[in-house]
Structures are given as C-alpha cells and as structure tokens.
Design a protein around this motif. Structure first.
Motif, mmCIF file in Angstrom:
data_model
loop_
_atom_site.group_PDB
_atom_site.id
_atom_site.type_symbol
_atom_site.label_atom_id
_atom_site.label_comp_id
_atom_site.label_asym_id
_atom_site.label_seq_id
_atom_site.Cartn_x
_atom_site.Cartn_y
_atom_site.Cartn_z
ATOM 1 N N LYS A 178 1.033 4.120 -2.976
ATOM 2 C CA LYS A 178 0.841 5.557 -2.750
ATOM 3 C C LYS A 178 2.030 6.355 -3.261
ATOM 4 N N THR A 225 -11.892 0.068 3.104
ATOM 5 C CA THR A 225 -11.411 -1.083 2.339
ATOM 6 C C THR A 225 -9.894 -1.141 2.358
ATOM 7 N N VAL A 226 -9.252 -0.017 2.118
ATOM 8 C CA VAL A 226 -7.788 0.033 2.126
ATOM 9 C C VAL A 226 -7.270 -0.280 3.527
ATOM 10 N N ASP A 247 -4.217 7.134 2.734
ATOM 11 C CA ASP A 247 -4.988 5.964 2.310
ATOM 12 C C ASP A 247 -6.275 6.400 1.627
ATOM 13 N N LEU A 288 -5.653 7.057 -1.992
ATOM 14 C CA LEU A 288 -5.510 5.813 -2.737
ATOM 15 C C LEU A 288 -6.876 5.172 -2.938
ATOM 16 N N ALA A 289 -7.693 5.172 -1.896
ATOM 17 C CA ALA A 289 -9.033 4.601 -1.983
ATOM 18 C C ALA A 289 -9.855 5.302 -3.060
ATOM 19 N N LEU A 294 -5.824 -3.458 -7.555
ATOM 20 C CA LEU A 294 -4.620 -2.624 -7.428
ATOM 21 C C LEU A 294 -3.859 -2.529 -8.738
ATOM 22 N N ILE A 310 0.842 -1.202 0.000
ATOM 23 C CA ILE A 310 0.000 0.000 0.000
ATOM 24 C C ILE A 310 0.875 1.250 0.000
ATOM 25 N N TRP A 356 -7.474 -3.981 4.178
ATOM 26 C CA TRP A 356 -6.407 -4.734 3.513
ATOM 27 C C TRP A 356 -5.206 -4.852 4.436
ATOM 28 N N ARG A 366 -12.198 4.189 2.027
ATOM 29 C CA ARG A 366 -10.970 4.213 2.815
ATOM 30 C C ARG A 366 -10.921 3.005 3.731
ATOM 31 N N ILE A 406 -4.957 -8.292 0.125
ATOM 32 C CA ILE A 406 -5.188 -7.164 -0.780
ATOM 33 C C ILE A 406 -5.829 -7.665 -2.062
#
Length: 52
Positions: A15, A36-37, A23, A26-27, A51, A11, A40, A34, A46
C-alpha cells in the motif's frame, strides 16, 4: 510454505509503495475483493504472483 511470513507487513508495504491508504484500494488495484486482502492477513498467506 514459509510460516515466518509477515503478510500484514507485506500488505502494508504494498500500500505504501502504491500510495494507497486502505485495503479496499489495494484490492481494487489488484482486481480482487477486499475480503481477499483481509483473508491474506488472517491466514498469513498471500498470492505473490498476483501481488507481483
């Protein structure tokens, strides 16, 4: 499933590659929540298809 994955590292690298700081960024980029990330990382699992 390989239990030796470093999901938090993956992760972090994702990023960095996308020049994102949080995060939540990224989400948003991936179209997931968020939580979900965060999950992970907590589960050390993951969604690689998403991804990639």
């Amino acid at each position: 499933m390989d239990t030796n994955l470093d999901v938090l590292g993956i992760i972090k690298r994702a990023k960095q590659a996308l020049n994102l700081k949080r995060d939540s960024e990224l989400a948003e980029y991936l179209g997931v929540s968020r939580a979900t990330v965060t999950n992970w990382g907590a589960r050390n699992s993951i969604d690689f298809k998403l991804l990639l």
